[in-house]
Enzyme design. Structure first.
Site, mmCIF file in Angstrom:
data_model
loop_
_atom_site.group_PDB
_atom_site.id
_atom_site.type_symbol
_atom_site.label_atom_id
_atom_site.label_comp_id
_atom_site.label_asym_id
_atom_site.label_seq_id
_atom_site.Cartn_x
_atom_site.Cartn_y
_atom_site.Cartn_z
ATOM 1 N N THR A 179 0.831 -1.207 0.000
ATOM 2 C CA THR A 179 0.000 0.000 0.000
ATOM 3 C C THR A 179 0.864 1.255 0.000
ATOM 4 O O THR A 179 1.979 1.235 0.501
ATOM 5 C CB THR A 179 -0.892 -0.041 1.257
ATOM 6 O OG1 THR A 179 -1.864 -1.043 1.057
ATOM 7 C CG2 THR A 179 -1.560 1.276 1.573
ATOM 8 N N ARG A 207 -14.362 -7.410 0.307
ATOM 9 C CA ARG A 207 -13.531 -7.037 1.463
ATOM 10 C C ARG A 207 -12.919 -5.634 1.270
ATOM 11 O O ARG A 207 -12.370 -5.296 0.235
ATOM 12 C CB ARG A 207 -12.416 -8.067 1.625
ATOM 13 C CG ARG A 207 -11.472 -7.820 2.799
ATOM 14 C CD ARG A 207 -10.240 -7.029 2.414
ATOM 15 N NE ARG A 207 -9.292 -6.915 3.528
ATOM 16 C CZ ARG A 207 -8.266 -6.082 3.529
ATOM 17 N NH1 ARG A 207 -8.029 -5.307 2.514
ATOM 18 N NH2 ARG A 207 -7.446 -6.029 4.560
ATOM 19 N N VAL A 208 -13.019 -4.818 2.302
ATOM 20 C CA VAL A 208 -12.389 -3.500 2.325
ATOM 21 C C VAL A 208 -11.500 -3.446 3.567
ATOM 22 O O VAL A 208 -11.901 -3.899 4.639
ATOM 23 C CB VAL A 208 -13.455 -2.380 2.375
ATOM 24 C CG1 VAL A 208 -12.822 -1.023 2.584
ATOM 25 C CG2 VAL A 208 -14.296 -2.380 1.097
ATOM 26 N N GLY A 209 -10.301 -2.896 3.408
ATOM 27 C CA GLY A 209 -9.372 -2.805 4.537
ATOM 28 C C GLY A 209 -9.421 -1.455 5.223
ATOM 29 O O GLY A 209 -10.435 -0.739 5.163
ATOM 30 N N ASP A 210 -8.322 -1.092 5.854
ATOM 31 C CA ASP A 210 -8.254 0.155 6.632
ATOM 32 C C ASP A 210 -7.985 1.386 5.796
ATOM 33 O O ASP A 210 -8.303 2.507 6.212
ATOM 34 C CB ASP A 210 -7.119 0.038 7.664
ATOM 35 C CG ASP A 210 -5.764 -0.160 6.971
ATOM 36 O OD1 ASP A 210 -5.679 -1.003 6.049
ATOM 37 O OD2 ASP A 210 -4.800 0.536 7.338
ATOM 38 N N THR A 230 0.010 1.381 6.713
ATOM 39 C CA THR A 230 0.051 0.209 5.833
ATOM 40 C C THR A 230 0.199 -1.031 6.701
ATOM 41 O O THR A 230 0.846 -0.986 7.742
ATOM 42 C CB THR A 230 1.223 0.276 4.836
ATOM 43 O OG1 THR A 230 1.343 -0.982 4.176
ATOM 44 C CG2 THR A 230 2.554 0.593 5.511
ATOM 45 N N GLY A 231 -0.423 -2.116 6.271
ATOM 46 C CA GLY A 231 -0.311 -3.340 7.057
ATOM 47 C C GLY A 231 -1.594 -4.137 6.970
ATOM 48 O O GLY A 231 -2.413 -3.919 6.080
ATOM 49 N N GLY A 233 -4.969 -4.702 7.286
ATOM 50 C CA GLY A 233 -6.019 -3.711 7.446
ATOM 51 C C GLY A 233 -6.987 -3.966 8.581
ATOM 52 O O GLY A 233 -7.375 -3.041 9.304
HETATM 53 N N1 ASP Z 1 -3.683 -1.994 4.595
HETATM 54 C C1 ASP Z 1 -3.973 -2.618 3.329
HETATM 55 C C2 ASP Z 1 -5.271 -3.393 3.452
HETATM 56 O O1 ASP Z 1 -5.447 -4.099 4.426
HETATM 57 C C3 ASP Z 1 -2.922 -3.558 2.862
HETATM 58 C C4 ASP Z 1 -1.542 -2.941 2.751
HETATM 59 O O2 ASP Z 1 -1.159 -2.106 3.579
HETATM 60 O O3 ASP Z 1 -0.828 -3.330 1.804
HETATM 61 O O4 ASP Z 1 -6.053 -3.345 2.526
#
Ligand code: ASP
Length: 311
Positions: A179, A207-210, A230-231, A233
């Site tokens: 990300t 699915r949706v992340g953070d 980033t990480g 989510g």
């Molecule tokens: N934070 C992002 C998600 O969970 C993934 C990422 O940081 O690469 O969608």
């Protein structure tokens, strides 16, 4: 007006020993340096922090090295589905999009949501209609889908699992979250933050992340700080991590490096979280922290030289 500006960008956190799949350390260094220096030019010319974070993130989206825009990871249908958000620290105005396809620069669509809609977050079909209304640039699937992502998706499909960007199927702990994000402090003392992603490999069920969630993957408030995360989510959503870092500054008057560290400690203590953050505080100080073994990021503090961390 102050004489100082600061800028931070990131290209994801994780175990970066395996980045060769997309590019060498040299490729990442060149990309990061070029984007930071373009951001610097804008800030020196007096551009608002909000414009600068949008610009830097759109350049990161255009670069296939990262999991955002072109080069995003693939979902369970082998498609690119993206999320992005942007926030202005002056008035807490925010714009966010989730589950969108074929939009060349998701961060610019998020900026349009901030500017032109009376809403904060638009998703899927409706977000695409809004994009069409404003004549936002769309490109065909083959612009977004690159060779290494097809291979990564096939491996995940074969193993029957959802994967994080560059998680190694053989070696479970090896993960990379590609990300992208930016935070900026402009000559007027305004803060802004932006985050953009393709999410996780083989993701299902919308699915949706953070990344597009205000307060989780992105936050900006002129009185405290600007944060991009980033990480993994789900862990950042459950800990509302970007807002938690802002609260550390609000209630404890921490500087950016200590606030970033406190945020990562909380992420690990509460949910054993994996990921990283970049933070600029209201005095333009830069800080970063990560619980993964590495994180790709770069920064310019108070108009000084550009610096990087690539592992
Ligand atoms: N934070 C992002 C998600 O969970 C993934 C990422 O940081 O690469 O969608």
């Amino acid at each position: 007006m102050s004489n100082h500006y600061s800028l931070m960008i990131h290209g994801g956190a994780g175990a970066l020993q395996h980045i060769q799949a997309e590019g060498s350390e040299e490729d990442f260094a060149q990309s990061m340096y070029g984007i930071l220096e373009q951001g610097r030019l804008k800030l020196q010319q007096g551009a608002p922090a909000l414009d600068v974070v949008e610009h830097c993130v759109s350049l990161l989206e255009d670069d296939p090295l990262y999991n955002a825009g072109r080069g995003s990871v693939l979902n369970e249908y082998g498609e690119v589905e993206m999320d992005a958000a942007i926030m202005d620290g002056q008035d807490l105005a925010a714009g966010s999009v989730a589950g969108i396809k074929n939009i060349k620069n998701p961060i610019s669509l998020a900026r349009l949501v901030l500017k032109k809609s009376e809403h904060v977050m638009l998703i899927g079909h409706g977000a695409m209609e809004f994009a069409e209304l404003w004549g936002v640039e769309c490109l065909p699937d083959d612009y977004f889908i690159i060779e290494s992502r097809i291979k990564q998706f096939q491996e995940a499909e074969k193993a029957g699992k959802m994967m994080l960007d560059h998680e190694d199927i053989e070696q479970e702990p090896q993960r990379k979250f590609g990300t992208v994000g930016a935070t900026a402090f402009d000559l007027e003392g305004n803060l802004a933050a932006a985050t953009s992603t393709g999410g996780i490999v083989n993701k299902r069920w919308g699915r949706v992340g953070d990344s597009p969630i205000i307060g989780a993957g992105v936050f900006a408030d002129n009185d405290t700080c600007a944060v991009s995360a980033t990480g993994y989510g789900e862990q950042f959503m459950r800990t509302v991590l970007a807002k938690m870092i802002s609260d550390c500054i609000h209630f404890q008057s921490l500087a950016a490096p200590q606030a970033a560290q406190a945020g990562i400690e909380y992420l690990v203590a509460k949910v054993k979280g994996l990921g990283g953050v970049i933070v600029i505080d209201a005095k333009g100080r830069c800080g970063a922290g990560h619980s993964t073994s590495g994180m790709i990021y770069g920064w310019i503090e108070h108009g000084g030289e550009s610096h990087f961390q690539l592992t």
